[in-house]
Scaffold this active site. Structure first.
Site, PDB file in Angstrom:
ATOM      1  N   CYS A   1      -1.193   8.972   3.692  1.00 38.04           N
ATOM      2  CA  CYS A   1      -1.208   8.692   2.252  1.00 38.04           C
ATOM      3  C   CYS A   1      -2.536   9.145   1.669  1.00 38.04           C
ATOM      4  O   CYS A   1      -2.639   9.416   0.484  1.00 38.04           O
ATOM      5  CB  CYS A   1      -0.926   7.224   1.970  1.00 38.04           C
ATOM      6  SG  CYS A   1      -1.947   6.129   2.925  1.00 38.04           S
TER       7      CYS A   1
ATOM      8  N   GLU B   1       0.878  -1.178   0.000  1.00 39.22           N
ATOM      9  CA  GLU B   1       0.000   0.000   0.000  1.00 39.22           C
ATOM     10  C   GLU B   1       0.907   1.217   0.000  1.00 39.22           C
ATOM     11  O   GLU B   1       1.674   1.430   0.943  1.00 39.22           O
ATOM     12  CB  GLU B   1      -0.892  -0.017   1.237  1.00 39.22           C
ATOM     13  CG  GLU B   1      -1.833  -1.206   1.217  1.00 39.22           C
ATOM     14  CD  GLU B   1      -2.656  -1.301   2.475  1.00 39.22           C
ATOM     15  OE1 GLU B   1      -3.299  -0.290   2.808  1.00 39.22           O
ATOM     16  OE2 GLU B   1      -2.626  -2.355   3.118  1.00 39.22           O
TER      17      GLU B   1
END
Ligand SMILES: Cc1cc2nc3c(=O)[nH]c(=O)nc-3n(C[C@H](O)[C@H](O)[C@H](O)COP(=O)(O)OP(=O)(O)OC[C@H]3O[C@@H](n4cnc5c(N)ncnc54)[C@H](O)[C@@H]3O)c2cc1C
Length: 1021
Positions: free
Chosen positions: A804, A770
């Site tokens: 993120c 990820e």
């Protein structure tokens, strides 16, 4: 006391007095009979007088208005129409109005009334006519509730009211204040009102009934304030700081009110501000000797306690204050919000409970009513249009031998004019609450009024539109006979939302439900949290495991694998549930560790712990079914099944930005699916990761099954991901490291060398990666700027932009170009809102911006800022408060938030992930253009859209290609099971943490087909 002795003389006389319990009218049969009969007598007189007022029946006209009539007939039309009304002030051209109107009314299930359908069908030629018609309808509706654009324009109306025997309280519309600039502007308007209204009102004729109560003179001029308009920081999490900021603007207003003899009433807003507002009110009253009033709400379950607290305070402190008792205007919002957060609902579930609480609070306040001048206590003003509620108060007044001037009635502008005139006729002091202001800030108020007026629960609607009989209208608040008690949503949340399987024997056997974040508006929760984080210490953990030690860990993990793989899935799952329970017990302390180790602010740290608990509870429930063989089809003679098996040794490489949640999520997903795990946490946050491992060991996970490897990434981490015995790597972090891991995990091609051919590994590693994001939020022309500004600010600067999912580009649609009004207004409000952020020590609850993770990160972020400045971009940046000792001591890690304006698409700010508090504002000429710009980067993680145009929302769902799309909310803060999280493109391999298929990556499927037929016979046939 004519009122109380007068017998009803209207048709109401013939109505039977209702029972206190229920269905139809019946004689009261309890000791309360006398009270009920008195209420009925007073109420029916009041109603008869009101219904007799045929003239000036604005409210009747209101209900006959075509739009309202259609809205009440068709709930779908009502929803779409009110949504259109809400968006209307933002729509600047006939085209935009027409587009939105047809869009809303074209939604599925909406039956468009013939007149509107015809207007729409006439097409482009009549477009301006259709929009003008609808525009004037909306303005007409607004003007019923909003008395003018400012106090000056409302003044003739106020005088007319006064002449008609009705006093007023002027309210400045506006609730969401996002910046100091806006707060200052509201404060100036209030000051202006207080300084100038009394002079204008002084010339009005004398009205003794309106200018005195049983204790003496009361001010003519009465102003209502909403505290949230006076500060951009009305956040009770930092109660003291918020109060200081508010007092800065409030005190001059109150001092002016004292000097000019103006009455100031504090409105009551959302429940989150209730305790805060009461405390603020009491402090203000203590500091400034002004004529003071406070609104209190009966729809709150805490209503009676609140009332008692207020009365005790007044008497203890020898003060005389007023309370405006209302039922409350935010019932839907409170109900929705509490369910979303998993909090107990602060408001009553049923209307009769609100009504009963209103009567009980009335009694409490009447008991505390000062009898003579100089007495302390609470004078009651009743803010209600419900004749039953009013009659009950009048009966209470009478029972205590208080004169009717001891009570004031208040009603809203544009509502229940018949009742107002009836009250005035009965000699009661009646005051109208008169909002003034512009359409945009007034929309929230207008929509609340529209909803309230068209609600089936509304007493006014029953009384004046549905013409319910007097017995029903004056019935004592009680459940309808045969009605069921309201469902407690909190109690049934897990089953109602069914977010996970509920395997037998796992935890409480119920589906998963999200762990509730702390409600920092509650003093007790704040205090407990503050104490726990003050005590917290970060374990000292050296990142010194060597590659050799890591390899030994892999050896141990490999040996432990078979036994762990074959452990019953329910046993493994219950270890996670136990770990969740241990985390709950240490919850605030864990936050404290993260605040100290990673620089998380209070809410960010609390959310991190909740998410970790969620991963434990959710994955525990999702894992068990994977290990039960699932039959495929029902073929007789052939048993087809599929089942999953664990992969082997997993290496978890976790980031520092969610140092507990993400580390925990990846680790326990691997464990619960039967893999043995080596955790290598980010070098910056090994302390919290070590606590997590301790908790899992304590919960029963064997030491060889879970091993902790604090170590440098470049050496030990690199060795771990390259070890051929490792079956799976779960990584969350930067794109570049992720790509390196993917590359390193791949076995050498057998065609590359003889060595590679003779050393082909036993398996192919699975990598779950990820990675980063370059996330955009689109602000459409119809966006609600109040909400969008706050959401963008939070998404961009929450945890210093080090997520993120953080918003790093905001794309504003403005058809008039980069200097157009939407770009200008949004940029201005956003940059001003940014200035309201507080930079400081994250241990302090009022801090919004803490240091970034380390000096190296700070230097990198500053590089982006400096290059962007050098490229000539217009920008607004905050100054670091170097006088703050914490900031001075940690200067190398602080980066002040910056917004860069009109950033071109090819600028590095528009392309590169920065991972810091830096935001690029970009222009788009249309919604399509905005989607194009938003979709340009190779990262595909999160995205946001603020729009009130249904077809644009639909288009974004289709075409805004990101892993997590958020509409009309911020783009961070994904919740386990509710918002499965993860991106694609260069944002990762497309896995969804906290989603139903996440665990599938940690297992391998096996299919088994058994021929169960023996010599032509199968048992099932
Ligand atoms: C002068 C004045 C000032 C006001 N100031 C404020 C203020 O500062 N803050 C504020 O919040 N409101 C304020 N209000 C608004 C007031 O709360 C609303 O007017 C009120 O909602 C209407 O109450 P009612 O007694 O006239 O009507 P009714 O129709 O008798 O009651 C409506 C009330 O019942 C509640 N209700 C509806 N359904 C349910 C249910 N299922 N379960 C429980 N309760 C339910 C509604 O939320 C509403 O509060 C003020 C009103 C007036 C008249």
């Amino acid at each position: 006391m004519g009122l109380f002795s007068r017998k009803p003389k209207s048709p109401a006389q013939t109505v039977v007095i209702p029972s206190s319990g229920g269905g139809g009218p019946a004689a009261p049969a309890t000791t309360n009979d006398a009270r009920e009969q008195r209420i009925f007598a007073i109420g029916s007189d009041f109603l008869a007088r009101a219904r007799g007022h045929k003239t000036s029946v604005l409210s009747a006209k209101f209900y006959s208005d075509a739009l309202m009539e259609w809205s009440m007939k068709d709930p779908n039309f009502k929803v779409q129409m009110f949504r259109f009304v809400d968006a209307y002030p933002m729509l600047k051209t006939p085209d935009a109005i027409y587009d939105h109107l047809t869009d809303y009314l074209g939604q599925e299930g909406v039956t468009v009334p013939g007149v509107i359908a015809t207007a729409i069908k006439t097409g482009a030629v009549a477009k301006s006519m259709a929009t003008a018609t609808i525009g004037s309808q909306i303005k007409g509706m607004a003007s019923k509730f909003i008395a003018g654009q400012d106090a000056a324009s409302a003044l003739p109306g106020l005088k007319q009211l006064w002449d008609d025997g009705i006093a007023s309280s002027v309210d400045l519309l506006g609730e969401t204040c996002v910046s100091d600039e806006e707060a200052d502007s509201y404060a100036a308007k209030y000051l202006d009102l207080i300084n100038n209204l009394p002079a204008a009102m002084a010339a009005w004729k004398s009205q003794p009934r309106l200018e005195s109560d049983h204790l003496g003179a009361i001010p003519r001029c009465n102003v209502s304030v909403k505290i949230s308009a006076l500060s951009a920081r009305t956040d009770p999490i930092d109660s003291e700081g918020a109060m200081r900021d508010l007092m800065k603007r409030l005190l001059p207003i109150l001092e002016a009110a004292r000097d000019k003899g103006v009455f100031v009433n504090f409105d009551m807003e959302h429940h989150a501000l209730k305790d805060f507002t009461i405390e603020l009110f009491q402090r203000c009253v203590t500091q400034v000797n002004f004529n003071a009033g406070l609104a209190m709400q009966a729809y709150l379950r805490s209503g009676v306690d609140d009332a008692k607290r207020m009365c005790e305070w007044a008497i203890r402190n020898k003060r005389k204050v007023s309370v405006r008792l209302v039922k409350g205007a935010y019932w839907d919002a409170e109900t929705i919000k509490s369910e979303l957060h998993g909090w107990p609902n602060p408001v009553w579930a049923q209307k009769w409970q609100t009504d009963r609480c209103f009567e009980q609070m009335t009694e409490v306040f009447l008991d505390a009513c000062p009898r003579k001048q100089g007495d302390s206590g609470v004078c009651l003003a009743l803010g209600s249009h419900n004749a039953r509620s009013i009659a009950a108060a009048l009966a209470g007044l009478e029972a205590r031998g208080l004169p009717q001037s001891a009570l004031e009635l208040q009603m809203l502008h544009g509502m229940a004019d018949q009742l107002k005139h009836a009250a005035a006729e009965m000699g009661l002091r009646m005051r109208e609450y008169v909002p003034v202001g512009e359409m945009i800030p007034g929309m929230a108020y207008l929509v609340r009024r529209l909803l309230e007026n068209t609600s089936n629960e509304s007493w006014l609607k029953a009384g004046f539109m549905d013409n319910a009989d007097v017995g029903a209208l004056l019935r004592s608040p009680a459940p309808k006979s045969g009605s069921q008690p309201a469902t407690d949503l909190l109690a049934i949340n897990p089953e109602r939302h069914n977010l996970s399987p509920a395997p037998k024997g796992v935890g409480n056997g119920r589906p998963f439900f999200t762990e509730a974040i702390r409600d920092f508006s509650e003093g007790a929760q704040r205090e407990k949290f503050g104490q726990a984080i003050a005590r917290a210490t970060v374990p000292k953990v050296a990142n010194e495991r060597t590659p050799e030690q890591a390899r030994e860990m892999v050896t141990r993990a490999s040996k432990a694998f078979a036994a762990w793989r074959d452990t019953d899935a329910v046993t493994r799952a219950n270890m996670l549930v136990k770990a969740a329970q241990i985390m709950r017990e240490q919850r605030d302390g864990l936050s404290g560790v993260m605040i100290r180790e990673a620089g998380k602010t209070w809410r960010e740290a609390d959310a991190d712990v909740c998410e970790a608990i969620d991963f434990l509870e959710y994955y525990a429930r999702c894992a068990v079914p994977l290990f039960q063989r699932q039959r495929l089809g029902k073929f007789v003679g052939e048993l087809d099944e599929v089942v999953y098996q664990p992969r082997g040794v997993a290496v978890v490489i976790s980031p520092w930005n969610f140092p507990l949640a993400i580390c925990c999520g990846m680790t326990v997903a691997a464990l619960v699916t039967g893999n043995t795990v080596i955790v290598k946490p980010a070098e910056q946050t090994p302390g919290i990761a070590s606590i997590m491992c301790d908790i899992l060991w304590q919960a029963g996970v064997p030491k060889d099954v879970l091993q902790f490897c604090p170590a440098p990434g470049e050496t030990t981490g690199a060795a771990l991901v390259r070890d051929p015995r490792v079956a799976l790597v779960a990584f969350t972090g930067s794109r570049d490291v992720g790509l390196d891991i993917l590359h390193a995990a791949a076995p050498a091609s057998p065609f590359s060398s003889a060595d590679a051919r003779s050393n082909v590994p036993t398996h192919i590693k699975k990598v779950i990666a990820e990675l980063g994001g370059k996330n955009a939020m689109i602000i459409d022309t119809s966006a609600d700027f109040d909400e969008a500004v706050i959401a963008v600010r939070q998404s961009a600067f929450g945890f210093q932009g080090q997520k993120c999912s953080a918003c790093s580009r905001v794309i504003v649609v403005d058809e008039q170009g980069p200097q157009g009004p939407a770009m200008t207004m949004f940029s201005r409000r956003l940059t001003e809102a940014m200035k309201a952020l507080t930079i400081g020590d994250p241990l302090h609850p009022g801090t919004d911006i803490a240091p970034v993770i380390d000096a190296e990160a700070a230097t990198k972020i500053r590089g982006f800022i400096e290059r962007a400045k050098a490229s000539g971009l217009k920008h607004v940046g905050l100054e670091l408060p170097t006088s703050n000792p914490f900031v001075a001591a940690n200067a190398s890690r602080f980066v002040a938030p910056h917004v860069f304006l009109n950033v071109p698409e090819d600028h590095e700010l528009a392309r590169e992930e920065i991972f810091g508090p830096v935001l690029a504002v970009m222009h788009a000429s249309s919604f399509e253009d905005a989607l194009r710009i938003a979709n340009t980067p190779t990262y595909k993680l999160t995205g946001g859209v603020y729009s009130r145009k249904p077809s644009h929302i639909e288009q974004a769902k289709r075409e805004f290609r990101v892993g997590n799309l958020y509409i009309n909310r911020g783009c961070t803060g994904a919740l386990v099971a509710r918002h499965p999280f993860g991106g694609f493109g260069m944002s990762g391999v497309g896995s969804k943490a906290g989603g139903a298929d996440y665990l599938l990556q940690f297992v391998e499927p096996r299919a088994i087909a058994e021929n169960t037929m023996r010599r032509g016979f199968a048992p099932e046939l």
